[in-house]
Design an enzyme around this catalytic site. Structure first.
Site, PDB file in Angstrom:
ATOM      1  N   GLY A 103       0.828  -1.200   0.000  1.00 19.90           N
ATOM      2  CA  GLY A 103       0.000   0.000   0.000  1.00 19.90           C
ATOM      3  C   GLY A 103       0.856   1.241   0.000  1.00 19.90           C
ATOM      4  O   GLY A 103       2.081   1.177   0.151  1.00 19.90           O
ATOM      5  N   ASP A 104       0.183   2.354  -0.162  1.00 20.92           N
ATOM      6  CA  ASP A 104       0.874   3.632  -0.109  1.00 20.92           C
ATOM      7  C   ASP A 104      -0.106   4.690   0.369  1.00 20.92           C
ATOM      8  O   ASP A 104      -1.314   4.587   0.107  1.00 20.92           O
ATOM      9  CB  ASP A 104       1.430   4.023  -1.477  1.00 20.92           C
ATOM     10  CG  ASP A 104       2.465   5.125  -1.365  1.00 20.92           C
ATOM     11  OD1 ASP A 104       3.477   4.907  -0.668  1.00 20.92           O
ATOM     12  OD2 ASP A 104       2.262   6.201  -1.937  1.00 20.92           O
ATOM     13  N   THR A 105       0.413   5.661   1.079  1.00 20.28           N
ATOM     14  CA  THR A 105      -0.406   6.769   1.574  1.00 20.28           C
ATOM     15  C   THR A 105       0.127   8.068   1.000  1.00 20.28           C
ATOM     16  O   THR A 105       1.324   8.333   1.062  1.00 20.28           O
ATOM     17  CB  THR A 105      -0.397   6.806   3.115  1.00 20.28           C
ATOM     18  OG1 THR A 105      -0.906   5.555   3.585  1.00 20.28           O
ATOM     19  CG2 THR A 105      -1.262   7.931   3.643  1.00 20.28           C
TER      20      THR A 105
END
Length: 190
Positions: free
Chosen positions: A68-70
């Site tokens: 994931g990435d934010t």
């Protein structure tokens, strides 16, 4: 179906803590080593999804890979994962007294290479920050390596007037979306 092997493609201790809330302990933690630079004119949503996909594909292990990435965005501007105090100050001053978007992608790569993905979108509003509040937050060093220069699970939470969306998504792993992806892949999730 036997035990499903799951690798978490992240060095983030927050993501490990968050996935544990779903009753899941990854079999391995292997951070993806990719170039995280936005492409010219890339929109924040596209960037968040691309980063999640690239991280899921970069970890070459058998079984499932969860990545994931934010991304913190002010308008169409993608804010950096701050590396120095001046950069963090610039981000905090930009976010002061205004709303911004926090996008968290979550991508699950199956053993056959199939990708399942979700994007979580949140709106966060900071109070108008005084120079003293900015200095106090910066002194705590929580900003280091954080998208937009802050971590909602720390002292910054006291500077946020409200959020619309998922607290876990702002932290870095949207649990609702993560649970849905894992269940669709056959993982037993509480």
């Amino acid at each position: 179906m036997g035990k499903l092997h799951l690798t978490l493609a992240s060095a983030s201790p927050r993501r490990r803590d968050l996935i544990a809330r779903l009753g899941i302990e990854p079999d391995a933690v292997t951070p993806a080593d990719i170039d995280e630079s936005p492409q010219p004119a890339e929109r924040p949503r596209d960037y968040a999804l691309r980063m999640g996909r690239e991280k899921a594909l970069a970890v070459d292990v058998p079984g499932f890979v969860l990545a994931g990435d934010t991304v913190v965005a002010a308008g169409r501007r993608i804010l950096p994962k701050t590396e120095d105090e001046a950069e963090a100050r610039t981000c905090l001053e930009l976010l002061s007294g205004r709303r911004h978007v926090v996008l968290s992608s979550v991508v699950l790569r199956s053993p056959d290479g199939t990708l399942r993905e979700r994007l979580n979108e949140n709106i966060v509003r900071f109070k108008s920050l005084s120079q003293e509040e900015v200095a106090y937050y910066l002194a705590g060093d929580e900003w280091r390596g954080k998208a937009g220069g802050y971590a909602i699970q720390g002292a910054a939470e006291g500077l946020i007037q409200w959020i619309k969306g998922s607290h876990s998504g702002v932290m870095g792993l949207p649990l609702y979306e993560t649970r849905a992806l894992l269940k669709s892949a056959g993982f037993a999730v509480g």
